[in-house]
Design a protein around this motif. Sequence first.
Motif, PDB file in Angstrom:
ATOM      1  N   LEU A   1       0.812  -1.217   0.000  1.00 33.61           N
ATOM      2  CA  LEU A   1       0.000   0.000   0.000  1.00 33.61           C
ATOM      3  C   LEU A   1       0.849   1.274   0.000  1.00 33.61           C
ATOM      4  N   ARG A   2       2.137   1.137  -0.286  1.00 36.29           N
ATOM      5  CA  ARG A   2       2.977   2.339  -0.342  1.00 36.29           C
ATOM      6  C   ARG A   2       2.568   3.194  -1.534  1.00 36.29           C
ATOM      7  N   ASP A   3       2.899   4.461  -1.443  1.00 37.23           N
ATOM      8  CA  ASP A   3       2.597   5.410  -2.511  1.00 37.23           C
ATOM      9  C   ASP A   3       3.367   5.022  -3.771  1.00 37.23           C
ATOM     10  N   CYS A   4       3.005   5.618  -4.881  1.00 36.73           N
ATOM     11  CA  CYS A   4       3.678   5.367  -6.145  1.00 36.73           C
ATOM     12  C   CYS A   4       5.150   5.776  -6.038  1.00 36.73           C
ATOM     13  N   ASP A   5       6.033   4.933  -6.518  1.00 38.56           N
ATOM     14  CA  ASP A   5       7.466   5.236  -6.527  1.00 38.56           C
ATOM     15  C   ASP A   5       7.719   6.282  -7.602  1.00 38.56           C
ATOM     16  N   MET A   6       8.080   7.479  -7.186  1.00 41.07           N
ATOM     17  CA  MET A   6       8.256   8.585  -8.113  1.00 41.07           C
ATOM     18  C   MET A   6       9.708   8.818  -8.516  1.00 41.07           C
ATOM     19  N   GLY A   7      10.578   7.865  -8.229  1.00 42.31           N
ATOM     20  CA  GLY A   7      11.955   7.944  -8.692  1.00 42.31           C
ATOM     21  C   GLY A   7      12.628   9.246  -8.310  1.00 42.31           C
TER      22      GLY A   7
ATOM     23  N   LEU B   1     -13.222  -0.171 -10.048  1.00 36.55           N
ATOM     24  CA  LEU B   1     -14.263   0.180 -11.012  1.00 36.55           C
ATOM     25  C   LEU B   1     -13.900  -0.214 -12.444  1.00 36.55           C
ATOM     26  N   LYS B   2     -12.715  -0.796 -12.602  1.00 34.73           N
ATOM     27  CA  LYS B   2     -12.236  -1.195 -13.935  1.00 34.73           C
ATOM     28  C   LYS B   2     -12.257  -0.002 -14.898  1.00 34.73           C
ATOM     29  N   ALA B   3     -11.940   1.146 -14.360  1.00 29.42           N
ATOM     30  CA  ALA B   3     -11.913   2.379 -15.145  1.00 29.42           C
ATOM     31  C   ALA B   3     -10.582   2.463 -15.901  1.00 29.42           C
ATOM     32  N   PRO B   4     -10.549   3.219 -16.973  1.00 29.09           N
ATOM     33  CA  PRO B   4      -9.266   3.393 -17.674  1.00 29.09           C
ATOM     34  C   PRO B   4      -8.291   4.144 -16.766  1.00 29.09           C
ATOM     35  N   PRO B   5      -6.994   3.896 -16.917  1.00 27.31           N
ATOM     36  CA  PRO B   5      -6.015   4.571 -16.067  1.00 27.31           C
ATOM     37  C   PRO B   5      -6.135   6.090 -16.086  1.00 27.31           C
ATOM     38  N   SER B   6      -6.593   6.667 -17.182  1.00 26.66           N
ATOM     39  CA  SER B   6      -6.734   8.121 -17.248  1.00 26.66           C
ATOM     40  C   SER B   6      -7.738   8.643 -16.224  1.00 26.66           C
ATOM     41  N   ALA B   7      -8.647   7.797 -15.755  1.00 28.18           N
ATOM     42  CA  ALA B   7      -9.624   8.212 -14.744  1.00 28.18           C
ATOM     43  C   ALA B   7      -8.941   8.563 -13.427  1.00 28.18           C
ATOM     44  N   TYR B   8      -7.746   8.048 -13.213  1.00 26.60           N
ATOM     45  CA  TYR B   8      -6.983   8.338 -11.994  1.00 26.60           C
ATOM     46  C   TYR B   8      -6.871   9.851 -11.764  1.00 26.60           C
TER      47      TYR B   8
ATOM     48  N   ALA C   1       7.260   6.287 -17.364  1.00 27.02           N
ATOM     49  CA  ALA C   1       7.890   6.521 -16.057  1.00 27.02           C
ATOM     50  C   ALA C   1       9.143   7.365 -16.268  1.00 27.02           C
ATOM     51  N   PRO C   2       8.975   8.598 -16.773  1.00 27.38           N
ATOM     52  CA  PRO C   2      10.146   9.426 -17.061  1.00 27.38           C
ATOM     53  C   PRO C   2      10.941   9.781 -15.814  1.00 27.38           C
ATOM     54  N   HIS C   3      10.355   9.599 -14.647  1.00 33.13           N
ATOM     55  CA  HIS C   3      11.029   9.881 -13.381  1.00 33.13           C
ATOM     56  C   HIS C   3      11.924   8.743 -12.937  1.00 33.13           C
ATOM     57  N   GLY C   4      11.855   7.613 -13.656  1.00 35.44           N
ATOM     58  CA  GLY C   4      12.679   6.468 -13.293  1.00 35.44           C
ATOM     59  C   GLY C   4      12.062   5.592 -12.208  1.00 35.44           C
ATOM     60  N   GLY C   5      10.831   5.877 -11.854  1.00 34.72           N
ATOM     61  CA  GLY C   5      10.157   5.094 -10.823  1.00 34.72           C
ATOM     62  C   GLY C   5       9.107   4.176 -11.418  1.00 34.72           C
ATOM     63  N   GLU C   6       7.949   4.168 -10.806  1.00 30.46           N
ATOM     64  CA  GLU C   6       6.862   3.257 -11.164  1.00 30.46           C
ATOM     65  C   GLU C   6       5.878   3.952 -12.109  1.00 30.46           C
ATOM     66  N   PRO C   7       5.503   3.318 -13.217  1.00 32.80           N
ATOM     67  CA  PRO C   7       4.485   3.925 -14.077  1.00 32.80           C
ATOM     68  C   PRO C   7       3.110   3.846 -13.408  1.00 32.80           C
ATOM     69  N   LEU C   8       2.220   4.729 -13.777  1.00 33.29           N
ATOM     70  CA  LEU C   8       0.876   4.755 -13.203  1.00 33.29           C
ATOM     71  C   LEU C   8       0.188   3.398 -13.356  1.00 33.29           C
ATOM     72  N   LEU C   9       0.316   2.780 -14.510  1.00 32.81           N
ATOM     73  CA  LEU C   9      -0.316   1.486 -14.749  1.00 32.81           C
ATOM     74  C   LEU C   9       0.209   0.427 -13.777  1.00 32.81           C
TER      75      LEU C   9
ATOM     76  N   ASP D   1       4.518  16.063 -19.069  1.00 23.03           N
ATOM     77  CA  ASP D   1       3.473  15.864 -20.072  1.00 23.03           C
ATOM     78  C   ASP D   1       3.383  14.390 -20.476  1.00 23.03           C
ATOM     79  N   ALA D   2       4.517  13.747 -20.689  1.00 24.88           N
ATOM     80  CA  ALA D   2       4.533  12.327 -21.062  1.00 24.88           C
ATOM     81  C   ALA D   2       3.945  11.473 -19.949  1.00 24.88           C
ATOM     82  N   TRP D   3       4.304  11.771 -18.714  1.00 22.27           N
ATOM     83  CA  TRP D   3       3.810  11.017 -17.563  1.00 22.27           C
ATOM     84  C   TRP D   3       2.295  11.154 -17.413  1.00 22.27           C
ATOM     85  N   LEU D   4       1.773  12.364 -17.609  1.00 19.19           N
ATOM     86  CA  LEU D   4       0.333  12.589 -17.489  1.00 19.19           C
ATOM     87  C   LEU D   4      -0.452  11.966 -18.650  1.00 19.19           C
ATOM     88  N   ALA D   5       0.161  11.865 -19.815  1.00 20.69           N
ATOM     89  CA  ALA D   5      -0.542  11.377 -21.009  1.00 20.69           C
ATOM     90  C   ALA D   5      -0.493   9.864 -21.180  1.00 20.69           C
ATOM     91  N   ASP D   6       0.572   9.219 -20.698  1.00 17.82           N
ATOM     92  CA  ASP D   6       0.764   7.793 -20.960  1.00 17.82           C
ATOM     93  C   ASP D   6       0.921   7.031 -19.644  1.00 17.82           C
TER      94      ASP D   6
END
Length: 191
Positions: A76-82, A155-162, A110-118, A101-106
């Motif tokens: 349950l740790r937060d997203c690894d933001m590198g 809710l099986k929502a698309p990742p963009s719903a995040y 993981a341009p930060h070197g951490g964990e991607p949103l997906l 912009d890349a991180w918010l769109a895709d």
Amino acid sequence: MTVRLTLVAAARCSALLAERFDDDRPLDGAGRHEVALAAPALVPLGAAELRYCSPTARSRATGEALGYAPMAQPALRDCDMGRWRGYTLAEVAAREPEAVDAWLADPRAAPHGGEPLLGFIARIGGWLDTRPTEDGAMVAVAEPAVVRAALVYALKAPPSAYWNVDVRPLSTVTLTGGAHRWHLSLMSLAG
């Protein structure tokens, strides 16, 4: 079998506009005060058979202040933001606008070197799906980002719903069901 998991967003540890990526600061005075104000509504959730929390200082402190005696869950740790860890979104956007912009769109980026949103959403979903399946209640205090990821997964929502889910400190949401079949449950306060 149906389980009921109530997610409680951790109290704040800084001004909301100064929230930092992957922040592990303890509760501040305002956060402790907000916990005390919310306690009458939130303390009863501690009667759950299983009580969890994110491993962050503010999640643990929120759970302890509410009397939950929660068990920290590394999943349950937060997203690894590198390399963005500890910075605000505004600070990172000023230095790396294309990367933000890349991180918010895709959700795979993981341009930060951490964990991607997906990957983050999948990790939180994996934790949800491995909860005990017998009927009962659970409560988990987690970072707002974890609650957002859990809702998108359930809710099986698309990742963009995040990006469209606003989770305020000390807010709650209840999920019912079990592995791969979660439902959002809105509770009435009316008797």
